[in-house]
Design an enzyme around this catalytic site. Structure first.
Site, PDB file in Angstrom:
ATOM      1  N   ASP A   1       0.830  -1.205   0.000  1.00 32.35           N
ATOM      2  CA  ASP A   1       0.000   0.000   0.000  1.00 32.35           C
ATOM      3  C   ASP A   1       0.868   1.260   0.000  1.00 32.35           C
ATOM      4  OD1 ASP A   1       0.929  -0.212   2.598  1.00 32.35           O
ATOM      5  OD2 ASP A   1      -1.035  -0.119   3.554  1.00 32.35           O
ATOM      6  N   SER A   2       2.183   1.071   0.072  1.00 36.25           N
ATOM      7  CA  SER A   2       3.104   2.197  -0.128  1.00 36.25           C
ATOM      8  C   SER A   2       2.940   2.813  -1.507  1.00 36.25           C
ATOM      9  CB  SER A   2       4.554   1.724   0.056  1.00 36.25           C
ATOM     10  OG  SER A   2       4.817   0.576  -0.735  1.00 36.25           O
TER      11      SER A   2
ATOM     12  N   ASP B   1      -0.957  -6.420  -0.319  1.00 36.97           N
ATOM     13  CA  ASP B   1      -1.338  -5.729   0.909  1.00 36.97           C
ATOM     14  C   ASP B   1      -2.848  -5.519   0.934  1.00 36.97           C
ATOM     15  OD1 ASP B   1       0.693  -5.275   2.695  1.00 36.97           O
ATOM     16  OD2 ASP B   1       1.252  -3.317   1.892  1.00 36.97           O
TER      17      ASP B   1
ATOM     18  N   LYS C   1      -1.310  -9.725   2.722  1.00 39.22           N
ATOM     19  CA  LYS C   1      -0.573  -9.270   3.916  1.00 39.22           C
ATOM     20  C   LYS C   1      -1.430  -8.266   4.655  1.00 39.22           C
ATOM     21  CE  LYS C   1       3.019  -6.349   3.792  1.00 39.22           C
ATOM     22  NZ  LYS C   1       2.558  -5.263   4.723  1.00 39.22           N
TER      23      LYS C   1
ATOM     24  N   GLU D   1      -1.659  -5.878   8.529  1.00 43.40           N
ATOM     25  CA  GLU D   1      -0.904  -5.347   9.651  1.00 43.40           C
ATOM     26  C   GLU D   1      -1.579  -5.675  10.974  1.00 43.40           C
ATOM     27  OE1 GLU D   1       0.748  -1.447   7.148  1.00 43.40           O
ATOM     28  OE2 GLU D   1      -0.333  -1.156   9.046  1.00 43.40           O
TER      29      GLU D   1
ATOM     30  N   GLU E   1       9.014  -4.587  10.786  1.00 41.43           N
ATOM     31  CA  GLU E   1       9.412  -3.275  10.270  1.00 41.43           C
ATOM     32  C   GLU E   1       9.869  -2.355  11.390  1.00 41.43           C
ATOM     33  OE1 GLU E   1       7.881   0.483   7.503  1.00 41.43           O
ATOM     34  OE2 GLU E   1       6.689  -1.361   7.607  1.00 41.43           O
TER      35      GLU E   1
END
Length: 287
Positions: A49-50, A88, A118, A120, A186
């Site tokens: 999502d970056s 993501d 993925k 978080e 991270e």
């Protein structure tokens, strides 16, 4: 087998089996051409999502939508044959409930042909991870600095220092027990990253963590010097393509201003030349 010799993409279980073995190589990608460059070199390619910050100019990842992720996921999918695609899940697409997460993860996988998603979160997301895994959706976890939570984490700061270490260890254990096949660490202190790596039974993928992790990931635009708005400490520039591209653009502009481009070899004649063969002769001419 070397990455370049691999003919088919690894599966999540193949990544899990790499625990403690040859380090896992991964990068982000958002476009077909970039995916083609890393295909077969990376064990898995993440559509992060970056993309919101790197390609769309957003200030954080919070504005990234399902539609954006799927669009870029489809583009990357077209460029991959020998690397696994991981997607993501964007902010707001999975936090509400395991059922919401399942609906959106299933959509992402169906529309991008991804091998895994993925998401978080650690202890708080363990039930959701277990729910997805039980329904055939492989999950890569992500703990430590979780960019979708920057408003509650106090910004992009290192996670797991001091008293926070035990909480991060609990996160790692929780996602492992829930069935995640790997976990991204991270911006975690090196000693803690090494401890987590030694204690959990799934591969750890470091980004700003430790060389002792089971694998590494970077944002490809960071490591190639294409995204230069800021440079985290953990990024190593392997090239400076942004500087080279800007210099090339300036050269182009200079040649346009000077009317040196386009040159004769770049333009088309009004009429294609007529092809002529050898002149024909008559019997009288050869007598």
């Amino acid at each position: 087998m070397s990455a370049t010799a691999r003919k088919s993409a690894p599966l999540p279980d193949d990544i899990r089996a790499r625990k403690g073995g040859t380090p896992i190589v991964s990068l982000t990608a958002y476009t077909t051409p970039m995916a083609e460059l890393m295909d077969g070199i990376c064990d898995f390619v993440l559509v992060g999502d970056s993309v919101g910050m790197v390609l769309h100019g957003l200030q954080s990842t919070l504005g990234v939508t399902m539609e954006m992720m799927i669009l870029h996921g489809q583009a990357v999918r077209r460029g991959l044959k020998a690397s696994m695609l991981v997607m993501d899940m964007p902010f707001g697409s999975y936090e509400e409930s395991p059922q919401q997460a399942c609906r959106n993860a299933a959509r992402i996988m169906a529309e991008t042909a991804a091998g895994a998603v993925k998401l978080e979160g650690g202890v708080a997301m363990a039930d959701t991870i277990a729910f997805l895994v039980a329904r055939g959706i492989p999950v890569m976890a992500h703990i430590g600095l979780t960019p979708q939570s920057i408003n509650t984490l106090g910004g992009y700061r290192v996670q797991g220092r001091g008293a926070e270490a035990e909480a991060l260890l609990a996160d790692a254990r929780a996602v492992t027990q829930a069935g995640a096949f790997a976990v991204v660490l991270e911006k975690v202190p090196e000693t803690l990253a090494n401890r987590i790596t030694s204690e959990v039974t799934i591969p750890t993928i470091g980004i700003g963590a430790s060389s002792g992790c089971d694998g590494q990931i970077l944002v490809v635009d960071d490591m190639l010097g294409l995204f230069t708005a800021f440079k985290p400490k953990f990024v190593k520039r392997y090239a400076h393509l942004g500087e080279a591209a800007r210099a090339a653009i300036q050269d182009y502009a200079n040649e346009v201003h000077d009317r040196r481009f386009p040159g004769p070899e770049h333009v088309f004649a009004d009429k294609a030349p007529v092809k002529t063969g050898p002149a024909k002769t008559t019997p009288e001419q050869t007598a």
